[in-house]
Design an enzyme around this catalytic site. Sequence first.
Site, PDB file in Angstrom:
ATOM      1  N   GLU A  43       0.786  -1.458   0.022  1.00  0.00           N
ATOM      2  CA  GLU A  43      -0.034  -0.024  -0.024  1.00  0.00           C
ATOM      3  C   GLU A  43       0.832   1.261  -0.199  1.00  0.00           C
ATOM      4  OE1 GLU A  43      -3.488   1.756   2.778  1.00  0.00           O
ATOM      5  OE2 GLU A  43      -2.104   0.518   3.852  1.00  0.00           O
ATOM      6  N   LYS A 116     -10.550   2.440  -1.517  1.00  0.00           N
ATOM      7  CA  LYS A 116     -10.525   1.753  -0.184  1.00  0.00           C
ATOM      8  C   LYS A 116     -11.773   2.049   0.337  1.00  0.00           C
ATOM      9  CE  LYS A 116      -7.565   1.251   3.754  1.00  0.00           C
ATOM     10  NZ  LYS A 116      -6.123   1.617   4.532  1.00  0.00           N
ATOM     11  N   CYS A 153      -5.367  -2.900   2.627  1.00  0.00           N
ATOM     12  CA  CYS A 153      -5.215  -2.867   4.307  1.00  0.00           C
ATOM     13  C   CYS A 153      -6.214  -3.161   5.186  1.00  0.00           C
ATOM     14  CB  CYS A 153      -4.482  -1.513   4.552  1.00  0.00           C
ATOM     15  SG  CYS A 153      -3.342  -1.631   5.981  1.00  0.00           S
TER      16      CYS A 153
END
Length: 291
Positions: A43, A116, A153
């Site tokens: 990331e 995300k 993540c």
Amino acid sequence: MVKVKVAATQMSCSWDIENNIQKATGLIKNAAEKGAHIILLQELFKTPYFCIEEDYEFNKLAEPFDNNELISYFKKLAKELQVVLPISYFERAGNTRFNSVAIIDADGEVKGHYRKSHIPHGSGYQEKFYFSPGDTGFQVTQTAYAKIGVGICWDQWFPEAARAMALKGAELLFYPTAIGSELSIEGHDSSGHWRRVMQGHAGANLVPLIASNRVGKEIAKNSDNHLSFYGNSFIADQFGEIVNDADREEETVLVAEFDLNICREMRDSWGVFRDRRPDLYGDILKMDASV
């Protein structure tokens, strides 16, 4: 047989952006030499993990998807090596900013774009200051080698995200990551927990999973805060068993090969999708299921 070789990488990052990009390039080429078809970088690898602190200056790092130099660079590399590259970057879209991944196919074209969904916020991980929650929903992208789902993540802690991508037909799950020490819990090491949660996603959905984390100590620019990223990148098979993993410090490439037909046959025979009861799962659509 439909065999696909995947790779997870891990590296340290600095404010020498060109060095970060060249280091990532070297890892990708190393993975390609090992026969990898789909190669995962961590990331926000272009810079250090700036979310360790709140600073409006870091908003200037965000760049639009269109005519993005980082994406354009890796589009050329993907085409040259004929590999699939999910590329994490800090996206600016109008007045909004997202933590995003562009999924570059082996022909050098972007075939998927994900923002995300779950945005964490805590000491050392102050992402809500920088990123809005993603609006793309969970996606599956057909690439030259497989249908892949990519989360980012904090997404990896939510079984709903992995299940949604599996239901959409993901044959492989990828999670670029930046995680390490917890400033609010002195001495706490979440690395084992981190792995086990994702191993559960792989096993519950019978889908191999690839996770790439960073390594190294990164220090905030405007305070004494620092994070020590613990690496431990890994590849798990469709049963959740780790088949290749890294240590806490080494910059490295991990490779594993999967037969997608065997994985599909296992999903078909195991019955976990056949026996689902969506009619009973309404509670997970509520913030307070006790009401």
